[in-house]
Design an enzyme around this catalytic site. Structure first.
Site, PDB file in Angstrom:
ATOM      1  N   CYS A  98      23.171  -1.801  23.670  1.00 55.41           N
ATOM      2  CA  CYS A  98      24.391  -1.231  23.365  1.00 55.41           C
ATOM      3  C   CYS A  98      24.396  -0.024  22.573  1.00 55.41           C
ATOM      4  O   CYS A  98      25.366   0.752  22.283  1.00 55.41           O
ATOM      5  CB  CYS A  98      25.492  -2.294  23.028  1.00 55.41           C
ATOM      6  N   HIS A 113      31.623   2.017  20.273  1.00 58.22           N
ATOM      7  CA  HIS A 113      31.051   1.285  21.135  1.00 58.22           C
ATOM      8  C   HIS A 113      32.079   0.388  21.642  1.00 58.22           C
ATOM      9  O   HIS A 113      32.395  -0.487  20.973  1.00 58.22           O
ATOM     10  CB  HIS A 113      29.435   0.372  20.931  1.00 58.22           C
ATOM     11  N   ASN A 161      32.475  -3.917  28.759  1.00 52.96           N
ATOM     12  CA  ASN A 161      31.326  -3.465  28.002  1.00 52.96           C
ATOM     13  C   ASN A 161      30.362  -2.862  28.927  1.00 52.96           C
ATOM     14  O   ASN A 161      29.566  -3.736  29.869  1.00 52.96           O
ATOM     15  CB  ASN A 161      30.888  -4.638  27.223  1.00 52.96           C
TER      16      ASN A 161
HETATM   17  N1  COA Z   1      37.014 -18.134  29.430  1.00 55.08           N
HETATM   18  C1  COA Z   1      37.454 -19.138  28.947  1.00 55.08           C
HETATM   19  N2  COA Z   1      36.988 -19.720  27.778  1.00 55.08           N
HETATM   20  C2  COA Z   1      35.867 -19.284  27.334  1.00 55.08           C
HETATM   21  C3  COA Z   1      35.266 -17.953  27.976  1.00 55.08           C
HETATM   22  C4  COA Z   1      35.769 -17.451  28.894  1.00 55.08           C
HETATM   23  N3  COA Z   1      35.350 -16.344  29.559  1.00 55.08           N
HETATM   24  N4  COA Z   1      34.023 -17.787  27.229  1.00 55.08           N
HETATM   25  C5  COA Z   1      33.930 -18.476  26.391  1.00 55.08           C
HETATM   26  N5  COA Z   1      34.751 -19.561  26.323  1.00 55.08           N
HETATM   27  C6  COA Z   1      35.234 -20.753  25.533  1.00 55.08           C
HETATM   28  C7  COA Z   1      33.792 -21.388  24.928  1.00 55.08           C
HETATM   29  O1  COA Z   1      33.292 -22.002  25.781  1.00 55.08           O
HETATM   30  C8  COA Z   1      34.425 -22.027  23.679  1.00 55.08           C
HETATM   31  O2  COA Z   1      35.114 -23.170  24.166  1.00 55.08           O
HETATM   32  P1  COA Z   1      34.991 -24.588  23.216  1.00 55.08           P
HETATM   33  O3  COA Z   1      35.706 -24.138  21.965  1.00 55.08           O
HETATM   34  O4  COA Z   1      35.620 -25.521  24.181  1.00 55.08           O
HETATM   35  O5  COA Z   1      33.614 -24.554  22.858  1.00 55.08           O
HETATM   36  C9  COA Z   1      35.767 -21.116  23.292  1.00 55.08           C
HETATM   37  O6  COA Z   1      36.073 -19.999  24.293  1.00 55.08           O
HETATM   38  C10 COA Z   1      35.352 -20.162  21.991  1.00 55.08           C
HETATM   39  O7  COA Z   1      33.936 -19.671  22.456  1.00 55.08           O
HETATM   40  P2  COA Z   1      33.393 -18.648  21.434  1.00 55.08           P
HETATM   41  O8  COA Z   1      31.820 -17.958  22.091  1.00 55.08           O
HETATM   42  O9  COA Z   1      33.185 -18.911  20.148  1.00 55.08           O
HETATM   43  O10 COA Z   1      34.531 -17.392  21.709  1.00 55.08           O
HETATM   44  P3  COA Z   1      34.765 -16.186  20.646  1.00 55.08           P
HETATM   45  O11 COA Z   1      35.988 -16.205  19.992  1.00 55.08           O
HETATM   46  O12 COA Z   1      33.539 -15.823  19.728  1.00 55.08           O
HETATM   47  O13 COA Z   1      34.802 -15.196  21.832  1.00 55.08           O
HETATM   48  C11 COA Z   1      33.178 -13.454  22.747  1.00 55.08           C
HETATM   49  C12 COA Z   1      33.651 -14.987  22.617  1.00 55.08           C
HETATM   50  C13 COA Z   1      31.962 -13.305  23.577  1.00 55.08           C
HETATM   51  C14 COA Z   1      34.449 -12.671  23.414  1.00 55.08           C
HETATM   52  C15 COA Z   1      33.151 -13.129  21.268  1.00 55.08           C
HETATM   53  O14 COA Z   1      32.169 -13.807  20.504  1.00 55.08           O
HETATM   54  C16 COA Z   1      32.310 -11.481  21.297  1.00 55.08           C
HETATM   55  O15 COA Z   1      33.167 -10.542  21.739  1.00 55.08           O
HETATM   56  N6  COA Z   1      31.176 -11.455  20.727  1.00 55.08           N
HETATM   57  C17 COA Z   1      30.606  -9.924  20.658  1.00 55.08           C
HETATM   58  C18 COA Z   1      30.275  -9.965  22.025  1.00 55.08           C
HETATM   59  C19 COA Z   1      29.699  -8.508  21.991  1.00 55.08           C
HETATM   60  O16 COA Z   1      30.289  -7.831  21.782  1.00 55.08           O
HETATM   61  N7  COA Z   1      28.404  -8.440  22.715  1.00 55.08           N
HETATM   62  C20 COA Z   1      27.801  -7.106  22.952  1.00 55.08           C
HETATM   63  C21 COA Z   1      27.174  -6.500  21.614  1.00 55.08           C
HETATM   64  S1  COA Z   1      26.719  -4.987  22.037  1.00 55.08           S
END
Ligand code: COA
Length: 337
Positions: free
Chosen positions: A113, A255, A285
């Protein structure tokens, strides 16, 4: 000596036509429109269909950027992508040939990214070193080719698209002149974003390949934390080089990883939220394509206008990150899709 400062001279963006909404994804995944919008800011994204590759998207965006720059020539084509058409050769030579630029230098840049910022530094360096007078820099991805459709943590976030810019040799003081580009990496966290299979590490591990090894894997929580820290740090360094205060920034082009990450970076920098540009709601993304896609979309709808002081920043797997600055020039952005 003729001027050798890299200057932005054209911008284009292409999105494949198939729109996939959050509700569409919720049909096959345990997720919801409310969860995706609330956690990421994404409402819909584009998926390239079967038969459409990264090179195909790159050619579309590259054509538009060249047209926007009013010239069809370039001495080099730099393609930032994490989803090349093949493990080898690089995808850029094919893209160059299809654009009528066979014979030009052409290579891929792999920084996930952060790819567009790494590509920007590389393309700018070709001009500054006198190796090229005009460079076509493309960020293009078909992330759907490596996303596990059953992994709700990634399948709702990543998508396909391409954006491109043309850099030409010019003067440091003119609009469009690319500022110092800050780059950094931290490979101690290489496993936070990884496709485990398909490379030499898997061959030497002695373990048989697993069924999901060719899919993209991400530790979302940890990535989020690093993304905010590194993007804001890199942005500060780029601003220092430009001699700009945070208040001087008219438009921040981060980004498009997650709307919350962009807001958190702006908050850390002390940047007014109204100056943060975004298109993640309709693109998701798109990795290396996201910054040029946003530049093109925002310039086309006049959220980005000539004279605006622009801060760019990106972060991704590697870990790798980068940031740069420019004063937006008078270019006509061309977008399709
Ligand atoms: N729909 C519903 N629930 C979801 C889900 C989805 N698409 N994806 C994950 N969950 C659930 C998880 O299983 C977890 O459930 P639990 O509490 O029962 O275990 C809960 O939501 C929280 O998961 P978590 O991964 O901690 O969520 P988060 O608030 O961190 O959000 C992202 C997840 C991926 C959106 C976030 O971490 C993020 O944006 N990270 C950066 C990703 C990114 O930008 N990557 C590219 C970098 S270039």
């Amino acid at each position: 000596m003729s001027p050798r400062h890299p200057v932005l001279a054209g911008v284009g963006a292409y999105l494949p036509p198939r729109v996939v909404t959050n509700d569409d994804l919720a049909v096959g995944l345990d997720t919801s429109d409310a969860w995706i919008r609330g956690r990421t800011g994404i409402a819909e994204r584009r998926f390239a269909g079967a038969g459409t590759s990264t090179a195909d998207l790159a050619v579309e965006a590259g054509t538009l950027a060249l047209k926007s720059s009013s010239e069809s020539e370039a001495d080099a084509v730099v393609l930032a992508t994490a989803t090349p058409d093949h493990p080898l050769p690089g995808t850029a030579p094919e893209v160059a040939a299809r654009l009528g630029l066979a014979g030009a230098a052409a290579y891929d840049v792999s920084a996930v990214c952060a790819g567009f910022l790494y590509g920007l530094a590389s393309a700018a360096g070709l001009i500054a070193a006198g190796y090229a007078r005009r460079v076509l820099l493309i960020g293009a991805e078909t992330f759907t080719s490596i996303i596990d459709p059953a992994d709700r943590g990634t399948a709702v976030i990543f998508a396909d698209g391409a954006g491109a810019v043309v850099l030409r040799a010019g003067d440091a003081g003119e609009p469009g002149a690319i500022g110092h580009t800050d780059l950094g990496s931290d490979g101690t966290h290489k496993d936070l974003i990884v496709v485990p299979g398909g490379g030499s590490r898997q061959r030497t591990s002695g373990e048989p390949a697993g069924p999901r090894d060719h899919y993209f894997q991400m530790a979302g929580r940890d990535v989020y934390r690093h993304a905010v820290e590194r993007m804001s740090g890199s942005a500060r360094t780029a601003l220092e080089h430009a001699g700009w205060a945070v208040a001087d920034v008219d438009r921040f082009v981060p980004h498009q990883a997650n709307a919350k990450i962009s807001a958190a970076v702006a908050d850390r920098l002390g940047l007014h939220p109204g100056r943060v540009l975004s298109n993640i709601a309709r693109t998701g993304n798109t990795s290396a394509a996201s910054v040029p896609l946003l530049l093109a979309h925002a310039a086309a709808d006049r959220r980005l206008r000539p004279g605006h002081r622009v801060l760019l920043a990106a972060f991704g797997g590697g870990l790798a990150w980068g940031a740069s600055t420019l004063v937006w020039p008078d270019v006509t952005a061309l977008t399709e899709g």
